[in-house]
Write a protein that holds these residues in place. Structure first.
Motif, PDB file in Angstrom:
ATOM      1  N   THR A 221       0.910 -12.352  11.269  1.00 15.63           N
ATOM      2  CA  THR A 221       2.118 -12.985  10.767  1.00 15.63           C
ATOM      3  C   THR A 221       2.805 -12.191   9.658  1.00 15.63           C
ATOM      4  OG1 THR A 221       1.302 -15.154  11.444  1.00 15.63           O
ATOM      5  CG2 THR A 221       3.078 -15.130   9.823  1.00 15.63           C
ATOM      6  N   PRO A 222       2.104 -11.718   8.615  1.00 21.09           N
ATOM      7  CA  PRO A 222       2.814 -10.942   7.590  1.00 21.09           C
ATOM      8  C   PRO A 222       3.498  -9.695   8.165  1.00 21.09           C
ATOM      9  CG  PRO A 222       0.720 -11.669   6.724  1.00 21.09           C
ATOM     10  CD  PRO A 222       0.716 -11.976   8.203  1.00 21.09           C
ATOM     11  N   ALA A 223       2.814  -8.962   9.024  1.00 20.92           N
ATOM     12  CA  ALA A 223       3.400  -7.761   9.632  1.00 20.92           C
ATOM     13  C   ALA A 223       4.571  -8.127  10.536  1.00 20.92           C
ATOM     14  CB  ALA A 223       2.340  -6.993  10.418  1.00 20.92           C
ATOM     15  N   ASN A 224       4.446  -9.198  11.279  1.00 18.26           N
ATOM     16  CA  ASN A 224       5.534  -9.620  12.165  1.00 18.26           C
ATOM     17  C   ASN A 224       6.779 -10.010  11.379  1.00 18.26           C
ATOM     18  OD1 ASN A 224       3.959  -9.175  14.422  1.00 18.26           O
ATOM     19  ND2 ASN A 224       3.424 -11.324  14.705  1.00 18.26           N
ATOM     20  N   ILE A 225       6.588 -10.688  10.263  1.00 15.80           N
ATOM     21  CA  ILE A 225       7.733 -11.076   9.428  1.00 15.80           C
ATOM     22  C   ILE A 225       8.396  -9.828   8.853  1.00 15.80           C
ATOM     23  CG2 ILE A 225       8.408 -12.284   7.310  1.00 15.80           C
ATOM     24  CD1 ILE A 225       6.169 -14.344   7.995  1.00 15.80           C
TER      25      ILE A 225
ATOM     26  N   ASP B 269       9.251 -19.530   3.540  1.00 12.51           N
ATOM     27  CA  ASP B 269       8.920 -19.262   2.138  1.00 12.51           C
ATOM     28  C   ASP B 269       8.355 -17.845   1.982  1.00 12.51           C
ATOM     29  OD1 ASP B 269       8.369 -19.998  -0.677  1.00 12.51           O
ATOM     30  OD2 ASP B 269       6.270 -19.970  -0.036  1.00 12.51           O
ATOM     31  N   PHE B 270       7.463 -17.443   2.883  1.00 13.57           N
ATOM     32  CA  PHE B 270       6.889 -16.104   2.822  1.00 13.57           C
ATOM     33  C   PHE B 270       7.982 -15.049   3.008  1.00 13.57           C
ATOM     34  CE2 PHE B 270       4.890 -12.313   4.623  1.00 13.57           C
ATOM     35  CZ  PHE B 270       3.875 -12.079   3.705  1.00 13.57           C
ATOM     36  N   ARG B 271       8.867 -15.260   3.977  1.00 11.37           N
ATOM     37  CA  ARG B 271       9.941 -14.299   4.231  1.00 11.37           C
ATOM     38  C   ARG B 271      10.859 -14.169   3.016  1.00 11.37           C
ATOM     39  NH1 ARG B 271      14.495 -12.324   5.153  1.00 11.37           N
ATOM     40  NH2 ARG B 271      15.196 -11.180   6.933  1.00 11.37           N
ATOM     41  N   LYS B 272      11.165 -15.283   2.383  1.00  5.33           N
ATOM     42  CA  LYS B 272      12.010 -15.264   1.190  1.00  5.33           C
ATOM     43  C   LYS B 272      11.339 -14.470   0.070  1.00  5.33           C
ATOM     44  CE  LYS B 272      14.292 -18.321  -2.116  1.00  5.33           C
ATOM     45  NZ  LYS B 272      14.496 -19.695  -2.545  1.00  5.33           N
ATOM     46  N   LYS B 273      10.042 -14.718  -0.144  1.00  3.51           N
ATOM     47  CA  LYS B 273       9.303 -13.990  -1.181  1.00  3.51           C
ATOM     48  C   LYS B 273       9.204 -12.505  -0.840  1.00  3.51           C
ATOM     49  CE  LYS B 273       6.660 -17.855  -2.946  1.00  3.51           C
ATOM     50  NZ  LYS B 273       5.357 -18.473  -3.121  1.00  3.51           N
ATOM     51  N   LEU B 274       9.048 -12.193   0.446  1.00  4.07           N
ATOM     52  CA  LEU B 274       8.993 -10.806   0.887  1.00  4.07           C
ATOM     53  C   LEU B 274      10.308 -10.092   0.566  1.00  4.07           C
ATOM     54  CD1 LEU B 274       7.512  -8.506   2.359  1.00  4.07           C
ATOM     55  CD2 LEU B 274       8.330  -9.487   4.519  1.00  4.07           C
TER      56      LEU B 274
ATOM     57  N   MET C 175      11.414   7.529  -6.321  1.00  4.60           N
ATOM     58  CA  MET C 175      10.080   7.104  -5.944  1.00  4.60           C
ATOM     59  C   MET C 175      10.198   5.802  -5.149  1.00  4.60           C
ATOM     60  SD  MET C 175       6.787   6.380  -8.426  1.00  4.60           S
ATOM     61  CE  MET C 175       7.692   5.437  -9.620  1.00  4.60           C
ATOM     62  N   LYS C 176       9.493   5.752  -4.043  1.00  7.81           N
ATOM     63  CA  LYS C 176       9.494   4.536  -3.231  1.00  7.81           C
ATOM     64  C   LYS C 176       8.556   3.500  -3.830  1.00  7.81           C
ATOM     65  CE  LYS C 176      10.672   6.642   1.126  1.00  7.81           C
ATOM     66  NZ  LYS C 176      10.537   6.555   2.557  1.00  7.81           N
ATOM     67  N   GLY C 177       8.930   2.242  -3.661  1.00  6.26           N
ATOM     68  CA  GLY C 177       8.059   1.163  -4.078  1.00  6.26           C
ATOM     69  C   GLY C 177       6.917   0.999  -3.086  1.00  6.26           C
ATOM     70  N   ILE C 178       5.875   0.329  -3.519  1.00  4.62           N
ATOM     71  CA  ILE C 178       4.730   0.028  -2.656  1.00  4.62           C
ATOM     72  C   ILE C 178       4.513  -1.475  -2.688  1.00  4.62           C
ATOM     73  CG2 ILE C 178       2.256   0.311  -2.264  1.00  4.62           C
ATOM     74  CD1 ILE C 178       2.430   2.985  -3.774  1.00  4.62           C
ATOM     75  N   LEU C 179       4.440  -2.074  -1.498  1.00  5.09           N
ATOM     76  CA  LEU C 179       4.165  -3.498  -1.386  1.00  5.09           C
ATOM     77  C   LEU C 179       3.021  -3.702  -0.403  1.00  5.09           C
ATOM     78  CD1 LEU C 179       4.866  -6.437  -2.072  1.00  5.09           C
ATOM     79  CD2 LEU C 179       6.530  -6.379  -0.190  1.00  5.09           C
TER      80      LEU C 179
ATOM     81  N   ASP D 285       3.357  -3.856  -5.953  1.00  2.00           N
ATOM     82  CA  ASP D 285       3.113  -5.288  -5.991  1.00  2.00           C
ATOM     83  C   ASP D 285       2.389  -5.725  -4.719  1.00  2.00           C
ATOM     84  OD1 ASP D 285       3.111  -7.853  -7.045  1.00  2.00           O
ATOM     85  OD2 ASP D 285       5.286  -7.953  -7.287  1.00  2.00           O
ATOM     86  N   ALA D 286       2.009  -6.982  -4.692  1.00  3.69           N
ATOM     87  CA  ALA D 286       1.295  -7.545  -3.550  1.00  3.69           C
ATOM     88  C   ALA D 286       1.844  -8.926  -3.242  1.00  3.69           C
ATOM     89  CB  ALA D 286      -0.200  -7.632  -3.866  1.00  3.69           C
ATOM     90  N   LEU D 287       1.737  -9.306  -1.976  1.00  3.48           N
ATOM     91  CA  LEU D 287       2.179 -10.625  -1.533  1.00  3.48           C
ATOM     92  C   LEU D 287       1.241 -11.096  -0.437  1.00  3.48           C
ATOM     93  CD1 LEU D 287       4.333 -12.900  -1.538  1.00  3.48           C
ATOM     94  CD2 LEU D 287       5.551 -11.573   0.216  1.00  3.48           C
TER      95      LEU D 287
END
Length: 133
Positions: free
Chosen positions: A71-75, A43-48, A1-5, A31-33
């Motif tokens: 920005t989130p999609a680009n990262i 910091d966002f990229r590390k958490k991603l 099963m694939k994860g969902i983020l 999960d969500a971020l």
């Protein structure tokens, strides 16, 4: 099963996660971020990366983003250039509740993402027009 983020600007991702769990109960590998105002990109990229690593149990992770080229999609997209992540993540932008609900019910390797995206698009209607009001 694939994860969902779910990833987003502000708290949209957390709100979508909360709403989906209202419909479905607790969901495994889900999960969500959110990117907060003033948060460092590093910091966002590390958490991603950490979220992907924790959600991936061997079949990969589907990442739903709020906005294409935000920005989130680009990262997340930049991670596709990294061999460690290229084969592990699938990125879908323009997330809405119908598409996430549809995918959370399917979660197989053989999902036709174009058909699934159609479900998300079909969930956008002019209700006044549909009801003839």
């Amino acid at each position: 099963m694939k994860g969902i983020l779910l990833i987003s600007h502000g708290k949209l991702a957390e709100g979508m996660k909360d709403t989906l769990e209202l419909f479905s109960g607790r969901i495994e590998q889900f999960d969500a971020l959110s990117l907060s105002a003033g948060q460092e990109i590093f910091d966002f990229r590390k958490k991603l990366s950490q979220k992907i690593d924790s959600l991936d149990k061997g079949e990969g992770v589907v990442i739903f983003c709020d906005l294409a080229f935000g920005t989130p999609a680009n990262i997340a997209a930049k991670m596709l250039t990294n061999d460690e992540y290229k084969s592990r993540i699938q990125i879908i932008t323009g997330m809405n509740l119908p598409i996430i609900l549809e995918y959370s019910q399917l979660r197989s390797k053989d999902v036709d993402f174009n058909e699934m995206i159609s479900v998300g698009k079909d969930g956008i209607i002019n209700l006044n027009e549909r009801l003839n009001i």
